[in-house]
Design a protein around this motif. Structure first.
Motif, short mmCIF file in Angstrom:
data_model
loop_
_atom_site.label_atom_id
_atom_site.label_comp_id
_atom_site.label_asym_id
_atom_site.label_seq_id
_atom_site.Cartn_x
_atom_site.Cartn_y
_atom_site.Cartn_z
N PHE A 77 77.91 66.65 29.79
CA PHE A 77 76.69 66.07 29.22
C PHE A 77 75.60 66.15 30.30
CE2 PHE A 77 73.88 62.60 27.75
CZ PHE A 77 73.76 62.95 26.41
N ILE A 78 74.48 66.76 29.94
CA ILE A 78 73.42 67.00 30.93
C ILE A 78 72.21 66.10 30.62
CG2 ILE A 78 71.99 68.77 32.05
CD1 ILE A 78 74.89 69.60 32.06
N VAL A 79 71.80 65.34 31.64
CA VAL A 79 70.62 64.47 31.51
C VAL A 79 69.57 64.91 32.52
CG1 VAL A 79 69.77 62.09 31.54
CG2 VAL A 79 72.17 62.54 30.99
N ALA A 80 68.34 65.07 32.07
CA ALA A 80 67.24 65.38 33.00
C ALA A 80 66.36 64.14 33.10
CB ALA A 80 66.44 66.56 32.50
N ILE A 91 65.30 76.49 40.09
CA ILE A 91 66.41 77.45 39.99
C ILE A 91 67.53 76.92 39.08
CG2 ILE A 91 65.95 78.51 42.26
CD1 ILE A 91 68.40 76.90 43.31
N LEU A 92 67.45 75.69 38.67
CA LEU A 92 68.44 75.17 37.71
C LEU A 92 68.04 75.46 36.27
CD1 LEU A 92 69.44 71.68 39.21
CD2 LEU A 92 70.64 73.86 39.42
N GLU A 93 66.85 76.05 36.09
CA GLU A 93 66.42 76.33 34.71
C GLU A 93 67.36 77.33 34.05
OE1 GLU A 93 62.50 78.01 34.18
OE2 GLU A 93 62.66 77.91 31.99
N LYS A 94 67.75 78.35 34.82
CA LYS A 94 68.60 79.40 34.22
C LYS A 94 69.93 78.81 33.73
CE LYS A 94 69.93 84.15 34.67
NZ LYS A 94 70.74 85.00 35.56
N PRO A 95 70.69 78.12 34.60
CA PRO A 95 71.97 77.62 34.09
C PRO A 95 71.85 76.46 33.11
CG PRO A 95 71.63 76.95 36.39
CD PRO A 95 70.55 77.94 36.06
N TYR A 96 70.81 75.62 33.25
CA TYR A 96 70.78 74.39 32.46
C TYR A 96 69.59 74.24 31.51
CZ TYR A 96 74.44 72.90 35.69
OH TYR A 96 75.60 72.81 36.40
N GLY A 97 68.57 75.09 31.65
CA GLY A 97 67.33 74.91 30.89
C GLY A 97 67.54 74.72 29.40
N LYS A 99 70.31 73.75 27.96
CA LYS A 99 71.50 72.93 27.71
C LYS A 99 71.31 71.44 28.01
CE LYS A 99 74.65 76.69 28.97
NZ LYS A 99 75.45 77.22 30.10
N VAL A 100 70.06 71.02 28.16
CA VAL A 100 69.84 69.60 28.49
C VAL A 100 70.06 68.76 27.23
CG1 VAL A 100 68.19 67.88 29.34
CG2 VAL A 100 68.23 70.18 30.35
N ASP A 101 71.03 67.85 27.29
CA ASP A 101 71.36 67.02 26.13
C ASP A 101 70.38 65.87 25.96
OD1 ASP A 101 73.98 68.19 25.24
OD2 ASP A 101 74.44 67.80 27.35
N LEU A 102 69.92 65.33 27.10
CA LEU A 102 69.08 64.14 27.05
C LEU A 102 68.04 64.21 28.16
CD1 LEU A 102 68.49 61.17 26.15
CD2 LEU A 102 70.31 60.45 27.71
N CYS A 103 66.81 63.95 27.80
CA CYS A 103 65.75 63.89 28.81
C CYS A 103 65.15 62.49 28.77
CB CYS A 103 64.68 64.95 28.52
SG CYS A 103 63.27 64.79 29.63
N ILE A 104 65.05 61.87 29.94
CA ILE A 104 64.41 60.55 30.06
C ILE A 104 63.19 60.73 30.94
CG2 ILE A 104 64.69 58.16 30.84
CD1 ILE A 104 67.73 58.52 30.46
N ASP A 105 62.01 60.40 30.42
CA ASP A 105 60.79 60.80 31.11
C ASP A 105 59.64 59.86 30.77
OD1 ASP A 105 59.07 62.35 32.64
OD2 ASP A 105 58.67 63.78 31.03
N ALA A 114 64.71 69.13 25.46
CA ALA A 114 66.10 68.65 25.44
C ALA A 114 66.54 68.39 24.00
CB ALA A 114 66.22 67.38 26.27
N LYS A 115 67.85 68.28 23.81
CA LYS A 115 68.38 67.97 22.48
C LYS A 115 67.82 66.62 22.02
CE LYS A 115 72.84 67.56 20.20
NZ LYS A 115 73.93 66.68 20.58
N ASP A 116 67.90 65.64 22.90
CA ASP A 116 67.32 64.33 22.62
C ASP A 116 66.41 63.92 23.77
OD1 ASP A 116 68.59 63.64 20.13
OD2 ASP A 116 70.47 63.46 21.26
N THR A 117 65.36 63.19 23.42
CA THR A 117 64.39 62.83 24.45
C THR A 117 63.96 61.38 24.29
OG1 THR A 117 63.55 65.10 24.44
CG2 THR A 117 62.15 63.44 25.47
N TYR A 118 63.90 60.66 25.44
CA TYR A 118 63.25 59.37 25.43
C TYR A 118 62.04 59.46 26.36
CZ TYR A 118 61.91 54.57 26.02
OH TYR A 118 61.16 53.43 26.04
N VAL A 119 60.85 59.30 25.78
CA VAL A 119 59.63 59.34 26.58
C VAL A 119 58.86 58.04 26.38
CG1 VAL A 119 57.44 60.49 27.02
CG2 VAL A 119 59.39 61.84 26.34
N ASP A 120 58.45 57.43 27.48
CA ASP A 120 57.53 56.29 27.40
C ASP A 120 56.37 56.57 28.35
OD1 ASP A 120 56.10 53.99 27.39
OD2 ASP A 120 57.70 52.70 28.18
N ALA A 121 55.30 57.08 27.77
CA ALA A 121 54.15 57.50 28.58
C ALA A 121 53.39 56.29 29.13
CB ALA A 121 53.23 58.39 27.78
#
Lengths: 321, 321
Positions: A77-80, A91-97, A99-105, A114-121
């Protein structure tokens, strides 16, 4: 590509194991602090979790990770964290770009890659989001987590100085002090210490400063040679992009750097100027007061000229480069 | 000469009218913010109250007092805020030095010159004390009071950067934001704005920086010509003397300035070096980490050399100038 609530974000994390947490390239206090805080929290839940970044972490942040060991783990499970766009994985874009399951930003410009994203601007930092996530994960923060989150919050708010600082930011900081965050030590390291490389960079940056449109716009241009000669590291660049905007009367501060592989621009504005609007014209993005991007040009002078031109138009001033 | 509790301090203030609130000379954010916050609070109680200072208030703080009008009033009760010693009243020492009824302060060094004194040395600023006093006075803070107290707190903690910052400092800041303090505007004014003169001074200071004893000592030498050419004012010098100590590895930062009427030295140290010990050799003094004095020399180079020599001996290093 769905947009999550914070509760749903916690539920998903609780249901996963072997979690790899990714930082953005040119790692700063927010991405590093958020990643290690989250990773340590997941480990407190008995899960396997690691942190990875395409770039080397600047040693100034070593108090966050010096005792941290990567686990033998096959990630499932990949979280950014704090990564607004997959290109920022470096350089991690190629292997993981893809495939990110969840992005918290906390970037309003998040690309929802990402597959799922939580953003609170409205959050001053991703670290503040991780802080709010902890009780939903059922994790009590310890001193290591507090130091990581304090670093994320304090660096992304310029030590509570920037306009993104809210009452919640201060309340979170108060709780982190209660838990034992080494506030004085971290502040001295982050805001009151500069390497010899940074000193030389700052000198070069000040020497390169130019003013336009009656002093409403200022630029700093950092060539690859200046960077090389300073002996500075990537971490030494932090905050340098805000320098031009500090000068009285300046409402748009432009920072252009020849990275050797293109021209990186950083724009910092005071209202009514909008940094994001300026950077969008070059395919970049960010926040209203702080944005960035990359620009294609034949020389650093041309790159500066292009941004100054866009900035001048944006604030309704004439500029003939 | 009695030492009060905060409750007793409030009781005394509630029993008085026609109150004159005094600031210290060279007024800073804490004395100005504390004085206007207290004075506005007293006026909200229907009392007559004015603010006075021996020096002119710097215009950068005008948002605190621009709409404030002195009342026609014969003072019958004198309060000094953030004034550790009566000599710090400046030109107001003569008329009021022996007549201060109440002193509210956070300096551990307070001289107890007032009839009654409330000192809390654990408080990061006098502003924080005034904030704690408000509910005891039965006053609800409004936006003007919040801005004044936020200014006091943020300036005396270097925007929450110094080691005096506590969890209470952050909690107070959070409440001030809730009330509507213009945090972003104030921070920009206080911490993120430099005049063109300051910019030029900083550039000149960085250019003049020299290192000694393997980088443990650093000097900045500011000639009268450099100061003149920068177009800077005296206020632009603030904090410049701390610049050399910020560099990684430096434990003694020396700042020498040709004032035109002699060489002013400022020494900033990290432990175990002691700035006061170094400055004492030239008849100066101060605190362990920050001290100063004047030095007699034939040239600024000679002045720098004398201080570096003393600093090198102090830290047990060899230096041949």
């Amino acid at each position: 590509m769905s947009r999550l609530t914070l509760t749903k974000t916690a539920e998903i994390l609780l249901s996963k194991d072997n979690i790899l947490v990714l930082c953005h390239r040119y790692p700063d206090g927010d991405t590093i602090g958020s990643a290690f805080a989250l990773c340590r929290a997941l480990r407190k839940l008995g899960k396997k979790a690691n942190v990875m970044c395409g770039d080397i972490f600047p040693s100034v942040y070593s108090y966050i990770y010096s005792d941290f060991e990567q686990l033998d783990m096959k990630e499932s499970f990949i979280v950014a964290v704090d990564v607004a766009d997959k290109s920022l994985l470096g350089i991690l874009e190629k292997p993981y770009g893809g495939k990110v399951d969840l992005c918290i930003d906390h970037h309003g410009s998040n690309g929802f890659y990402a597959k799922d994203t939580y953003v609170d601007a409205s959050s001053a930092s991703t670290g503040e989001i991780i802080w709010s996530l902890l009780p939903k994960l059922g994790v009590e923060a310890d001193k290591d987590i507090a130091n990581a989150i304090y670093t994320a919050i304090s660096t992304d708010t310029g030590c509570f100085k920037y306009s993104n600082t809210t009452a919640k930011t201060f309340r979170t900081a108060a709780k982190l002090v209660d838990i034992g965050a080494d506030v004085a030590k971290i502040n001295t390291l982050m805001f009151d210490t500069m390497s010899m490389g940074r000193l030389k960079l700052e000198r070069a940056a000040l020497d390169s400063m130019r003013f336009y449109c009656g002093g409403k716009i200022a630029s700093i241009a950092l060539t690859a040679q200046m960077f090389e000669e300073s002996g500075a590291s990537e971490g030494d660049l932090e905050g340098l992009s805000s320098l031009a905007r500090k000068v009285e009367g300046v409402i748009v501060g432009v920072f252009v750097r020849d990275t050797g592989a293109g021209y990186k621009i950083s724009v910092r504005t005071h209202q009514p100027a909008n940094a994001c609007e300026i950077c969008k014209q070059f395919g970049g993005g960010g926040h209203n007061a702080a944005a960035g991007g990359f620009i294609k040009a034949h020389s650093i002078d041309e790159a500066v000229d292009m941004v100054i031109n866009a900035a001048a138009k944006h604030i309704g001033e004439e500029y003939v480069g």
